[in-house]
Scaffold this motif. Structure first.
Motif, PDB file in Angstrom:
ATOM      1  N   THR A  51     -45.676 -34.657 -58.016  1.00 18.01           N
ATOM      2  CA  THR A  51     -45.328 -34.283 -56.640  1.00 18.01           C
ATOM      3  C   THR A  51     -45.214 -35.521 -55.762  1.00 18.01           C
ATOM      4  N   LEU A  54     -42.009 -37.334 -56.455  1.00 18.14           N
ATOM      5  CA  LEU A  54     -40.854 -36.621 -55.890  1.00 18.14           C
ATOM      6  C   LEU A  54     -40.794 -36.814 -54.364  1.00 18.14           C
ATOM      7  N   ASN A  55     -41.970 -36.749 -53.721  1.00 19.84           N
ATOM      8  CA  ASN A  55     -42.033 -36.974 -52.270  1.00 19.84           C
ATOM      9  C   ASN A  55     -41.522 -38.358 -51.908  1.00 19.84           C
ATOM     10  N   LEU A  60     -39.690 -38.391 -48.241  1.00 20.82           N
ATOM     11  CA  LEU A  60     -40.601 -37.543 -47.455  1.00 20.82           C
ATOM     12  C   LEU A  60     -41.940 -38.241 -47.267  1.00 20.82           C
ATOM     13  N   ASP A  61     -42.259 -39.148 -48.154  1.00 20.75           N
ATOM     14  CA  ASP A  61     -43.514 -39.893 -48.081  1.00 20.75           C
ATOM     15  C   ASP A  61     -43.206 -41.356 -48.390  1.00 20.75           C
ATOM     16  N   GLY A  80     -37.236 -42.772 -38.860  1.00 19.30           N
ATOM     17  CA  GLY A  80     -37.410 -41.343 -39.103  1.00 19.30           C
ATOM     18  C   GLY A  80     -36.107 -40.582 -38.992  1.00 19.30           C
ATOM     19  N   LYS A  81     -35.306 -40.952 -37.988  1.00 17.54           N
ATOM     20  CA  LYS A  81     -34.029 -40.274 -37.770  1.00 17.54           C
ATOM     21  C   LYS A  81     -33.059 -40.595 -38.915  1.00 17.54           C
ATOM     22  N   SER A  84     -34.046 -38.667 -41.951  1.00 17.28           N
ATOM     23  CA  SER A  84     -33.643 -37.253 -41.821  1.00 17.28           C
ATOM     24  C   SER A  84     -32.158 -37.106 -42.131  1.00 17.28           C
ATOM     25  N   ASP A  85     -31.369 -38.000 -41.534  1.00 18.49           N
ATOM     26  CA  ASP A  85     -29.918 -37.935 -41.760  1.00 18.49           C
ATOM     27  C   ASP A  85     -29.583 -38.220 -43.218  1.00 18.49           C
ATOM     28  N   ARG A  87     -31.512 -37.657 -45.883  1.00 21.53           N
ATOM     29  CA  ARG A  87     -31.864 -36.477 -46.691  1.00 21.53           C
ATOM     30  C   ARG A  87     -30.820 -35.379 -46.495  1.00 21.53           C
ATOM     31  N   ARG A  88     -30.413 -35.215 -45.237  1.00 18.72           N
ATOM     32  CA  ARG A  88     -29.425 -34.170 -44.913  1.00 18.72           C
ATOM     33  C   ARG A  88     -28.106 -34.393 -45.673  1.00 18.72           C
ATOM     34  N   PHE A  93     -32.633 -29.997 -51.525  1.00 24.88           N
ATOM     35  CA  PHE A  93     -34.002 -29.655 -51.943  1.00 24.88           C
ATOM     36  C   PHE A  93     -34.081 -28.205 -52.407  1.00 24.88           C
ATOM     37  N   PHE A  95     -37.381 -25.798 -53.397  1.00 23.94           N
ATOM     38  CA  PHE A  95     -38.837 -25.760 -53.536  1.00 23.94           C
ATOM     39  C   PHE A  95     -39.245 -24.519 -54.321  1.00 23.94           C
ATOM     40  N   ASP A 172     -38.564 -28.822 -56.952  1.00 25.07           N
ATOM     41  CA  ASP A 172     -39.996 -28.818 -57.241  1.00 25.07           C
ATOM     42  C   ASP A 172     -40.391 -27.455 -57.787  1.00 25.07           C
TER      43      ASP A 172
ATOM     44  N   ALA B 306     -37.546 -31.567 -44.186  1.00 20.81           N
ATOM     45  CA  ALA B 306     -37.138 -32.094 -45.494  1.00 20.81           C
ATOM     46  C   ALA B 306     -35.629 -31.993 -45.691  1.00 20.81           C
ATOM     47  N   ILE B 307     -35.044 -30.895 -45.238  1.00 21.57           N
ATOM     48  CA  ILE B 307     -33.612 -30.706 -45.512  1.00 21.57           C
ATOM     49  C   ILE B 307     -32.728 -31.406 -44.477  1.00 21.57           C
ATOM     50  N   GLY B 308     -33.345 -32.162 -43.564  1.00 23.97           N
ATOM     51  CA  GLY B 308     -32.516 -33.016 -42.712  1.00 23.97           C
ATOM     52  C   GLY B 308     -32.574 -32.756 -41.225  1.00 23.97           C
ATOM     53  N   ARG B 310     -33.683 -33.440 -37.762  1.00 24.98           N
ATOM     54  CA  ARG B 310     -34.257 -34.643 -37.148  1.00 24.98           C
ATOM     55  C   ARG B 310     -35.513 -34.276 -36.350  1.00 24.98           C
ATOM     56  N   PRO B 311     -36.397 -35.276 -36.136  1.00 21.56           N
ATOM     57  CA  PRO B 311     -37.591 -34.992 -35.317  1.00 21.56           C
ATOM     58  C   PRO B 311     -37.220 -34.426 -33.944  1.00 21.56           C
ATOM     59  N   PRO B 401     -43.342 -34.299 -42.848  1.00 20.91           N
ATOM     60  CA  PRO B 401     -42.882 -33.184 -43.686  1.00 20.91           C
ATOM     61  C   PRO B 401     -43.809 -32.965 -44.879  1.00 20.91           C
ATOM     62  N   VAL B 402     -44.326 -34.059 -45.432  1.00 20.29           N
ATOM     63  CA  VAL B 402     -45.208 -33.934 -46.600  1.00 20.29           C
ATOM     64  C   VAL B 402     -46.494 -33.212 -46.237  1.00 20.29           C
ATOM     65  N   SER B 408     -46.966 -26.948 -51.173  1.00 17.11           N
ATOM     66  CA  SER B 408     -45.929 -26.711 -52.167  1.00 17.11           C
ATOM     67  C   SER B 408     -45.624 -27.930 -53.011  1.00 17.11           C
ATOM     68  N   LEU B 409     -45.161 -28.977 -52.352  1.00 20.88           N
ATOM     69  CA  LEU B 409     -44.676 -30.121 -53.130  1.00 20.88           C
ATOM     70  C   LEU B 409     -45.791 -30.855 -53.884  1.00 20.88           C
TER      71      LEU B 409
END
Lengths: 232, 409
Positions: A51, A54-55, A60-61, A80-81, A84-85, A87-88, A93, A95, A172, B306-308, B310-311, B401-402, B408-409
């Motif tokens: 896990t 994968l994170n 994500l981590d 962070g932004k 996010s972009d 990952r998007r 993902f 789960f 996951d 996680a899926i994108g 933004r904060p 997110p973690v 779960s993850l």
């Protein structure tokens, strides 16, 4: 496969958690490279670090030490932004369960990422129709997740993960809450999509069905890679 | 943004009972503010009416210095000019002239000190409620040379009734000579204001002027009513300056009864304090509701991130939930506030006989509804709800997110 484009690369990735002040080594210097089109399963017993790995490879981590590249981009340098972009736009993902947005319908769940990406409405609709057909959920567009079975929900999750054409899909334990027949059918679908589209799939699992279908098995034990087995 | 607004509304209705309870709680706070505002307006109107309508009037004109010393010699300068001018004033509905003097009143049974007031019987009717407060007998007649009206408590002290004789002794202006006159009690009034029922007696003005040694144009006070009661409180009304000449002074009721004005200021302050407390309670209610909802959906927020998402988009989602809760609360609060205030404005609240800031409430209190109450307070409740939503929203936006998905993850 090894000669194709690199999607994920980790270099000496270490992750140390603090558990009530006691340091816990979740990962110990993991070096891993995943190429485009792989269908890889990261396996190992509970607590082996699946896990956590994968994170970290999904951004994500963050690792305590070491570096991670996603599509040749060093994720530790992203804000962070930007993460996010990233990952998007590049990661899909899937789960275990409950990973759909309960207040959105099937159609809205699947188009959510495209909404964030700013894809025009007509294009979104076209792609939603196509992907739902692909996963066998035509006619379920206006249902809410609670109105679907577990298998149907996971198929929506797969559709959502794939609809924006990411370069990598991270799953996951996607079959953990499904009966074996449904799980098997879903895995076959994912494998078929992998073969047909060349999309990269990375699983974290200890499900035998996934291990059987994986082209590569990365076996983790006590936070490091014990075995890296290629089936082809 | 539309998708976040849609999600916010739907999220809010995932737990209808909790949303309804939270919305009602905030709505009750808003309704309380609306009602308290209407009640204070009603109370102010009632007290002004009680204070000015009973006897004082909404404005008064005196010789400068008279109010401080009450000296009989200090009569209004250029009285006839002032009266002629007042007759032309469009904003003045009624006015009347009065003379005052400290006096001793005696009966065969007792004697006591009073204030003897000489009034114009016909005009006085429009300014004060002496005539309406009569419990026995009749009102003064314009040529009732020997008629006197006394309060019910004074009648008890003197042990007199209608038609009984009383003797009034006053000191005359200039000479200071004592002047005595005999009157027959023609009426006994009861205003339910102890000071007036015990300490005032009314006679016809010309008789009083003779007793006080004043001529017919010597008057201590002109009391008046405006066409609009609020004019009495308007400090910038040109009227005050215009009639504060010839050595006279014209003042509105806030100067005549400053304790009432002070009480109103205190009421304004009270509503601010009440508002702050209610807003505080409401704010905590909103934060609590949003945090409860947030903690129930931690995994979901983890998935969204996680899926994108933004904060900032996560922050917007939670703020939208607060805004949606604010809209529901404001609608509920306005309905509740309107219902409670409207019903009480019809039925009224009976505070008669209660004394506050030196004024005895004599009429049923009716809360006063204004459109402002249904815009101003809901607006601030809505703004507050949205602002308070920022706290859980920032928390959600900064959530890892973690951490959120750890299960779960």
């Amino acid at each position: 496969m090894k000669n194709s484009e690199i999607v994920i690369k980790t270099e000496n990735v270490t992750k140390i958690y603090s558990d009530n002040g006691i340091p816990v080594h979740a990962l110990r210097g993991v070096d891993l490279t995943i190429h485009k089109g792989e269908f890889t399963a990261i396996v190992g017993p509970s607590g082996s670090g699946k896990t956590t790995l994968l994170n970290i490879i999904s951004g994500l981590d963050m690792p305590t030490e070491g570096r991670v590249w996603l599509n040749n981009k060093l994720i530790s340098e992203m804000s962070g932004k930007e993460l996010s972009d990233f990952r998007r736009d590049h990661i899909g993902f899937i789960f275990q369960a409950y990973n759909l947005i309960p207040v959105l319908t099937v159609e809205e769940n699947v188009e959510y990422i495209m909404l964030l990406q700013g894809v025009p409405k007509e294009e979104r609709h076209k792609r939603v129709v196509e992907i739902l057909k692909e996963v066998g959920l035509e006619g379920f567009e206006h249902r809410f997740p609670t109105q679907l079975s577990g298998g149907q929900q996971q198929r929506v999750a797969i559709a959502r993960a794939m609809v924006a054409n990411p370069s990598l899909i991270l799953a996951d334990e996607p079959t953990a809450n499904l009966d074996s027949q449904t799980g098997s059918a879903l895995l076959d679908k994912m494998r078929e999509l992998n073969e047909r589209t060349g999309m990269t799939f990375v699983f974290s699992t200890h499900d035998q069905m996934i291990m059987e279908r994986a082209k590569r098995l990365v076996v983790l034990k006590d936070g490091h890679i014990e075995k890296d087995l290629w089936k082809e | 943004m539309l998708v976040f607004w849609k999600m916010a509304w739907r999220n809010l209705f995932r737990n209808k009972r909790r949303t309804l309870i939270a919305g009602t709680a905030i709505g009750i706070g808003l309704a309380s503010l609306i009602f308290v505002d209407a009640l204070i307006l009603g109370m102010e109107a009632n007290m002004v009416s009680s204070a000015t309508g009973t006897f004082l009037g909404e404005g008064q004109i005196h010789r400068k210095g008279y109010r401080e010393t009450q000296e009989v010699e200090l009569t209004i300068n250029q009285y006839e000019t002032v009266v002629q001018s007042l007759k032309q004033e469009r904003i003045v509905r009624h006015f009347t002239s009065r003379v005052y003097s400290f006096a001793m009143i005696s009966s065969p049974a007792n004697l006591t000190a009073i204030t003897l007031v000489g009034v114009q019987p016909r005009r006085e009717k429009y300014l004060s409620e002496v005539d309406e407060s009569l419990r026995k007998g009749r009102y003064l007649s314009p040529d009732g040379d020997r008629e006197i009206l006394i309060g019910s408590k004074l009648a008890d002290i003197l042990e007199v009734g209608l038609g009984d004789r009383v003797v009034v002794t006053v000191a005359q202006a200039q000479s200071g000579n004592l002047q005595q006159e005999m009157f027959r009690v023609s009426g006994i009034f009861q205003m339910n204001i102890p000071e007036m029922d015990r300490g005032l007696a009314f006679v016809e003005i010309r008789k009083a002027q003779k007793m006080f040694g004043l001529d017919s144009t010597a008057v201590h006070e002109i009391a008046l009513k405006f066409i609009e009661p609020s004019l009495g409180r308007d400090k910038n009304l040109p009227f005050w300056q215009k009639y504060s000449q010839y050595g006279n002074e014209a003042i509105g009721w806030p100067k005549i009864i400053p304790e009432l004005e002070a009480a109103f200021n205190l009421s304004d302050f009270s509503i601010w304090v009440t508002g702050l407390i209610l807003f505080g309670v409401v704010a905590l209610g909103i934060v609590n509701t949003l945090f409860m909802s947030l903690h129930e959906r931690m995994f979901e927020f983890g998935v969204l991130r996680a899926i994108g998402t933004r904060p900032f988009q996560t922050l917007i989602l939670v703020v939208f939930e607060a805004v949606a809760l604010g809209i529901i609360s404001v609608v509920l609060g306005n309905i509740l506030g309107f219902a409670v205030t409207y019903i009480t404005s019809l039925v009224g609240i009976d505070y008669t006989g209660i004394e506050f800031a030196g004024v005895t409430i004599r009429k049923i209190l009716y809360p006063v509804m204004q459109v402002r109450q249904f815009i101003y307070y809901p607006f601030w409740v809505f703004i507050l709800t949205s602002l308070v939503g920022l706290y859980p929203a920032v928390y959600a936006a900064r959530m890892s997110p973690v951490e959120a998905m750890r299960k779960s993850l």
